[in-house]
Design an enzyme around this catalytic site. Structure first.
Site, PDB file in Angstrom:
ATOM      1  N   SER A  49     -29.905 -27.201  27.875  1.00 49.94           N
ATOM      2  CA  SER A  49     -30.423 -25.959  27.297  1.00 49.94           C
ATOM      3  C   SER A  49     -31.584 -26.225  26.353  1.00 49.94           C
ATOM      4  CB  SER A  49     -29.367 -25.188  26.505  1.00 49.94           C
ATOM      5  OG  SER A  49     -28.247 -24.882  27.289  1.00 49.94           O
ATOM      6  N   ASP A  89     -20.221 -37.422  22.699  1.00 49.67           N
ATOM      7  CA  ASP A  89     -19.198 -38.092  23.493  1.00 49.67           C
ATOM      8  C   ASP A  89     -17.830 -37.705  22.943  1.00 49.67           C
ATOM      9  OD1 ASP A  89     -17.673 -39.708  25.058  1.00 49.67           O
ATOM     10  OD2 ASP A  89     -18.540 -41.605  24.407  1.00 49.67           O
ATOM     11  N   ASP A  95     -13.087 -40.244  26.291  1.00 50.92           N
ATOM     12  CA  ASP A  95     -13.049 -41.704  26.396  1.00 50.92           C
ATOM     13  C   ASP A  95     -12.006 -42.123  27.423  1.00 50.92           C
ATOM     14  OD1 ASP A  95     -14.922 -42.050  24.269  1.00 50.92           O
ATOM     15  OD2 ASP A  95     -13.313 -41.664  22.838  1.00 50.92           O
TER      16      ASP A  95
END
Length: 800
Positions: free
Chosen positions: A250, A322, A325
């Site tokens: 975006s 992030d 995991d």
């Protein structure tokens, strides 16, 4: 003869009756935008004015009534979309599309979104305003299901419609959260490269932050392995078959008073999402004495993710942090029900599920979970004698208050109230963009961030056994990247790397600097922005990065071996300014060469399947410019030619030759025909449109279209061997909110407001979108009433 004529007359009459009946039936499936309807639960009348593009402007005296009406009108235009979206997390797509979606259902069930939803719903305060408004919205949806006509897709698939519940809302938000995550594409690939090829190859990849690129600046103003191959292919196959779009990237920027001609804030936002039909957002304007918002809604979600009123406006981009995991677990050799932790052996939890399959028998399957999350091995297909890989995902591990956050930001009256709601967004990670009538501009990265032990990279599989690679701490929201009223007078986001605060960088899967560089390049020198110039900027199709890369690589070509027609195009390419117009030949040659540079650099080491995985990652996008200027490196040599040591020059020359041959094959001998409009097209695909005979009735397009990947007008496409760039993601809307003229702010949708193929608003914005046009977002009641295309009145049931 008379008998024969009578038979013909009877057959003719029957045929006419059949045609009339079919016509009547088809017309009965259209959305009803006018007249009066009873609606259960209303305390008073609700009036809905539809503008000429089918946008509902909903007026009522009570907020709950407005949300009931919203649920009804949303469902009559988008019930099929709502149905698909709620089915993803529940693993119920196979009921609609058959065994081809089994793998996808298994994968999404294993993520635990629906399990998280069940837990969250059990703990809800049913008297909270969030829940009360959600239930009012759901009442409206279910009233349409009970009284309105089923969309044609339900007849074509033979699907029954079930009532919607608040769990469906959370499941829809959960899917959105997962579709942001890039780790599921990247971490298994990187781990596999490390195991297979070694650290030297990873050293030549742009895995981590590149300090030489454009980063988002922070400003705080307190006054205001082989296992990885299985995981990688499992995820890839599951997502490839998904019949609804994923969230990609975006742009957004918010200009402060000192950057605009009027001295008032302007907000621009265009979230990049996979194109599909219907398009993602449903627009609606709600107005009551206590609440007003012009907003953009996900299917089945009552609170707008994008919105504005006369006081403030907000938009979103993807943070790209992030929050997912992978952990390598260890199963007990003598007891497969146990897995190892630093505190000893613990029992796997076994989750059993049954998936209903259209035209087939139910399919039962089970998977294991550990303290980290679901074990992905065997979810799509059984893998023997491999280490188990568990997925730890922030969305399912943390208290889910995302709907409370959406309620909070949509009901905030000022910057303080708005900011107060943001810590409730734990996942997905969002860049929340803000501007208001008082002149405030702000950007906050909203996500539950966490700190890992030093030297632990979350871009690779982690040690799930020792306990040494677990989060050290969870960060307070005050430590998240942000900028509030910075002295440079604007904020922006293009999914690029944010600068550090609290002495650390935040791991993520950030996109390259291309769009960010162009945004800053355009914003910095100009202090008299207005709505018109911002609308031109949001349509910008010029790359600041690609021409620099071209000029660098052209130097490596030995022009003495080139033909005259090749020299002509090379000279044009050298002078190219990076603009992607429909008649550009340089754009075609650049991308064809770029694909072959990637192919000739990486495919020999990765193999065909892993190379295709690499092409689907943000890592590939970051690698293009960074890797191409690397004069020496492990990847340049072709390992399939052991007696020859290839260099960057060799790869670039071979790639040019390969590109030239392929263009001659695909587009013909005349290079004047090698124009961007021939290869760069946009088609909005409907799941039913996969049936070729129904394609023209459900799909919208295709259209030739300007733009490309990673320019501001980001019309992106996957790279593959076809050499045709079929756009699959881009601006899901383009919005420009101008506080100097709030009633004339601008917007556009990629196709139309309605998802019903029989509606006049199914595709009435499609050509406008392709042509870079806008329409007005009306907020003035008198104008709305005067220009209303139709009027729908809802009445309390007791009055009927």
């Amino acid at each position: 003869m008379k008998t024969f004529k009578k038979v013909l007359w009877v057959l003719g009459i029957l045929l006419v009756l059949i045609v009339l009946g079919a016509t009547f039936f088809i017309n009965s499936l259209k959305p009803d935008y006018s007249g009066q309807k009873p609606l259960k639960g209303l305390s008073g009348d609700v009036t809905v004015y539809y503008d000429s593009y089918g946008i509902p402007h909903i007026y009522s005296e009570k907020e709950e009534d407005a949300f009931r009406a919203l649920g009804y009108v949303h469902a009559q235009d988008r019930l099929w979309q709502m149905e698909l979206l709620r089915r993803v997390a529940k693993g119920r797509l196979s009921e609609v599309f058959g065994p081809d979606l089994l793998e996808t259902d298994k994968f999404f069930l294993s993520l635990g979104i629906d399990e998280n939803t069940r837990k969250t719903v059990k703990e809800l305060d049913m008297n909270s305003r969030t829940v009360m408004l959600c239930n009012a919205y759901l009442d409206g949806i279910n009233a349409f299901i009970e009284d309105g006509p089923k969309p044609v897709e339900f007849y074509l698939t033979g699907l029954d419609v079930e009532p919607f519940t608040i769990g469906d809302i959370y499941d829809a938000v959960g899917y959105m959260a997962f579709s942001f995550a890039q780790a599921h594409k990247t971490d298994p690939l990187l781990t596999d490269i490390y195991n297979d090829l070694g650290q030297e190859y990873l050293d030549d990849m742009t895995i981590y932050s590149d300090a030489s690129t454009v980063w988002i600046k922070n400003f705080k103003d307190n006054a205001v392995d082989t296992v990885s191959k299985d995981v990688m292919s499992t995820v890839s196959r599951a997502l490839k078959k998904l019949p609804i779009p994923q969230f990609e990237g975006s742009n957004s920027w918010v200009l402060g008073p000192n950057k605009t001609k009027s001295g008032k804030v302007i907000l621009a936002n265009d979230p990049h999402i996979g194109f599909a039909q219907p398009s993602v957002w449903y627009e609606a304007h709600l107005s009551t004495p206590t609440y007003e918002k012009y907003g953009y809604h996900l299917a089945g979600v009552p609170f707008p993710l994008l919105g504005h009123d006369r006081n403030l406006a907000y938009g979103l981009t993807m943070f790209q942090n992030d929050d997912l995991d992978f952990y390598v677990e260890e199963t007990n050799a003598s007891d497969s029900t146990l897995y190892k932790t630093e505190k000893g052996w613990e029992k796997y939890e076994i989750v059993k599920k049954t998936i209903l399959v259209k035209d087939g028998d139910p399919v039962s399957f089970e998977y294991k979970t550990t303290r980290h999350g679901p074990v992905l091995n065997g979810i799509a297909e059984q893998v023997k004698d491999q280490r188990p890989i568990a997925m730890s995902w922030m969305y399912t591990k943390w208290e889910n208050r995302v709907l409370d956050a959406l309620y909070g930001i949509s009901h905030a009256q000022n910057i303080e109230e708005f900011k107060k709601a943001l810590p409730k967004i734990h996942a997905p990670g969002l860049n929340v963009m803000y501007g208001d009538v008082k002149g405030n501009v702000a950007w906050w990265a909203s996500a539950q961030l966490y700190q890992m032990p030093d030297s632990t990279s979350t871009k690779f599989f982690l040690d799930g056994v020792s306990g040494t690679q677990e989060p050290v701490r969870y960060l307070d929201f005050s430590e998240n990247p942000s900028a509030v009223n910075p002295p440079w007078n604007y904020v922006y986001s293009a999914n690029n790397q944010p600068d550090s605060i609290a002495g650390m960088l935040y791991p993520g899967y950030y996109l390259p600097e291309n769009r960010a560089k162009r945004i800053v390049e355009l914003l910095e020198p100009k202090d008299d922005w207005d709505k018109e110039s911002v609308s031109e900027m949001i349509l910008d199709v010029t790359s600041s990065v690609n021409p620099e890369l071209v000029r660098e690589l052209i130097k490596l070509l030995d022009v003495s071996h080139l033909q005259q027609e090749q020299l002509v195009l090379i000279d044009e390419l050298r002078k190219w300014d990076g603009t992607y117009s429909l008649d550009s030949k340089s754009a075609v040659l650049y991308h064809r060469c770029e694909y072959f540079v990637l192919k000739n650099t990486f495919e020999d080491e990765l193999g065909k399947e892993r190379f295709e995985q690499f092409l689907s990652t943000h890592l590939m996008k970051r690698q293009i410019a960074w890797g191409a200027i690397m004069k020496v490196g492990k990847w340049w040599d072709n390992v399939l030619t052991p007696n020859i040591k290839e260099t960057r020059n060799d790869v670039v020359l071979k790639s040019f030759v390969d590109a030239w041959i392929s263009l001659k094959t695909d587009l013909g001998q005349n290079t004047d025909d090698w124009t961007w409009e021939k290869v760069h097209t946009l088609e909005h695909k409907h799941p039913i449109g996969e049936v070729e005979s129904l394609r023209k009735y459900f799909n919208v397009g295709p259209f030739p279209i300007v733009g490309t990947r990673e320019v501001i007008n980001n019309l992106a496409f996957p790279y593959d061997s076809t050499g045709y760039y079929k756009v699959n993601s881009g601006p899901s809307t383009r919005r420009i909110i101008d506080f100097s003229d709030i009633e004339n702010s601008l917007s556009i949708l990629p196709t139309g407001q309605s998802g019903n193929p029989l509606s006049e608003h199914y595709d009435d914005q499609a050509e406008m979108f392709v042509n870079g046009e806008f329409r007005k977002m009306m907020m003035n009641k008198e104008e709305i009433m005067q220009k209303a295309h139709s009027q729908l009145d809802f009445k309390p049931v007791s009055e009927q």
